[in-house]
Each structure stands twice: as C-alpha cells, then as structure tokens.
Design a protein around this motif. Structure first.
Motif, PDB file in Angstrom:
ATOM      1  N   ALA A 173      -2.081  15.072  12.024  1.00  0.00           N
ATOM      2  CA  ALA A 173      -3.428  15.425  11.550  1.00  0.00           C
ATOM      3  C   ALA A 173      -3.467  15.440  10.021  1.00  0.00           C
ATOM      4  O   ALA A 173      -4.446  14.987   9.409  1.00  0.00           O
ATOM      5  N   MET A 174      -2.407  15.928   9.387  1.00  0.00           N
ATOM      6  CA  MET A 174      -2.348  15.953   7.927  1.00  0.00           C
ATOM      7  C   MET A 174      -2.319  14.526   7.367  1.00  0.00           C
ATOM      8  O   MET A 174      -2.961  14.237   6.361  1.00  0.00           O
ATOM      9  N   ARG A 207      -3.531  11.785   8.881  1.00  0.00           N
ATOM     10  CA  ARG A 207      -4.876  11.193   9.078  1.00  0.00           C
ATOM     11  C   ARG A 207      -5.849  11.716   8.027  1.00  0.00           C
ATOM     12  O   ARG A 207      -6.625  10.948   7.453  1.00  0.00           O
ATOM     13  N   LYS A 208      -5.803  12.992   7.761  1.00  0.00           N
ATOM     14  CA  LYS A 208      -6.687  13.600   6.762  1.00  0.00           C
ATOM     15  C   LYS A 208      -6.436  12.996   5.377  1.00  0.00           C
ATOM     16  O   LYS A 208      -7.375  12.727   4.630  1.00  0.00           O
ATOM     17  N   SER A 209      -5.175  12.752   5.052  1.00  0.00           N
ATOM     18  CA  SER A 209      -4.838  12.233   3.718  1.00  0.00           C
ATOM     19  C   SER A 209      -5.339  10.805   3.503  1.00  0.00           C
ATOM     20  O   SER A 209      -5.534  10.395   2.361  1.00  0.00           O
ATOM     21  N   GLN A 249      -9.120   9.678   7.528  1.00  0.00           N
ATOM     22  CA  GLN A 249      -9.508   9.577   8.929  1.00  0.00           C
ATOM     23  C   GLN A 249      -9.857  10.958   9.458  1.00  0.00           C
ATOM     24  O   GLN A 249      -9.296  11.959   9.026  1.00  0.00           O
ATOM     25  N   GLU A 250     -10.761  10.972  10.405  1.00  0.00           N
ATOM     26  CA  GLU A 250     -11.132  12.240  11.037  1.00  0.00           C
ATOM     27  C   GLU A 250     -10.027  12.653  12.009  1.00  0.00           C
ATOM     28  O   GLU A 250      -9.446  11.838  12.702  1.00  0.00           O
ATOM     29  N   PRO A 251      -9.706  13.963  12.045  1.00  0.00           N
ATOM     30  CA  PRO A 251      -8.724  14.436  13.006  1.00  0.00           C
ATOM     31  C   PRO A 251      -9.248  14.252  14.431  1.00  0.00           C
ATOM     32  O   PRO A 251     -10.454  14.220  14.659  1.00  0.00           O
TER      33      PRO A 251
END
Length: 159
Positions: free
Chosen positions: A148-149, A151-153, A156-158
């Motif tokens: 998730a971290m 994707r966020k970086s 992208q949406e989690p």
C-alpha cells in the motif's frame, strides 16, 4: 547478469572490532521489498556490522523505484542502550541517492522477547527521521502495508 533477488548479505560476513557482535541480521531483496531477518538480542557492535552489511548490499543491489524495508525480529528485539543510540545515529545519517526505502515495517510477533518494550523506541527513531513506520505481528500484515505504501508513493489508489 546477476539476479538481484538472489543477493544475500549478513552481519556474519562483517568483521568486528575488539568486541563481538551480539545478534545477527540477514538481508535479502524480494522484488520491491528488502527483508531483514534480525535475531537478537543486539549490541552496538552488531549495529555497526549491520551498517556495513546494509550499505554493501544496497550498493550491489542498486534498487530502483519505490521499495520498502521489512525487518522480522526473531527471538529477541532487545537492544542495549548503546546499540539503540548507535542505531539512531546511523538512521539519521544521510544515505546515498536511491538507497533509502520509502517506508519501514517491523514484524515483531508476540513470542519475541522485549517486542512490546522495544517497538516504541524503534518507532521514535523512524518518526524522528520522517519515514513511515509500523510494527506488525505477522509478515502478511507487513507486506500488505508495504505494498500500500508503494502504491501510494507512485500515485495509485490503495486497494
């Protein structure tokens, strides 16, 4: 060409000075996750060996893009006050470009001696350097958070 996912490093490969390192840390890259298997308790000499092993590993692996480090604690999470102080110093030291994860997770299961005692100390070190940090009881939880971290970086949406 060397497969970066087969790279390994260990504090056992780093010579120590006058005093013996207590504990051991093994390092391996798996995709965009850098895994540390840390078997404690730990002392200052082990932290110094970790700094050398980690830098050598990262300079060889040359990770690209966003990546997260996950440290799995085994047996004991306890670090001497000198070891904790040294870890804090090392974490505050600027790293070469590209050799810093975007986040760090520690997996500290309930069976790990001193886990609840030490987790807040590690959390403070990471908060002080501004790196996202979480502790988890299982690897599965840590990997979900790590992905998730990442994707966020990259925007992208989690899930």
């Amino acid at each position: 060409m060397m497969n970066k996912n087969n790279l390994h490093s260990s504090t056992r490969q780093v010579p120590t000075g006058q005093f013996k390192a207590h504990g051991q840390v093994d390092i391996q890259m798996e995709g965009d996750l850098l895994h540390y298997i840390a078997t404690g308790p730990f002392n200052k000499e082990l932290v110094d060996c970790l700094a050398v092993a980690q830098l050598n590993f990262l300079q060889t692996a040359q990770p690209t893009g966003a990546w997260v480090s996950i440290c799995t604690m085994r047996e004991s999470a306890v670090t001497s006050p000198e070891g904790l102080g040294r870890y804090n110093e090392i974490m505050r030291t600027p790293k070469p470009a590209g050799l810093t994860p975007i986040a760090t997770a520690f997996v500290i299961g309930p069976e790990v001696e001193g886990g609840k005692l030490m987790a807040p100390h590690y959390a403070k070190i990471y908060a002080d350097i501004g790196r996202p940090f979480q502790t988890f009881a299982t690897m599965a939880e840590a990997q979900l958070w790590a992905q998730a971290m990442i994707r966020k970086s990259v925007g992208q949406e989690p899930d």
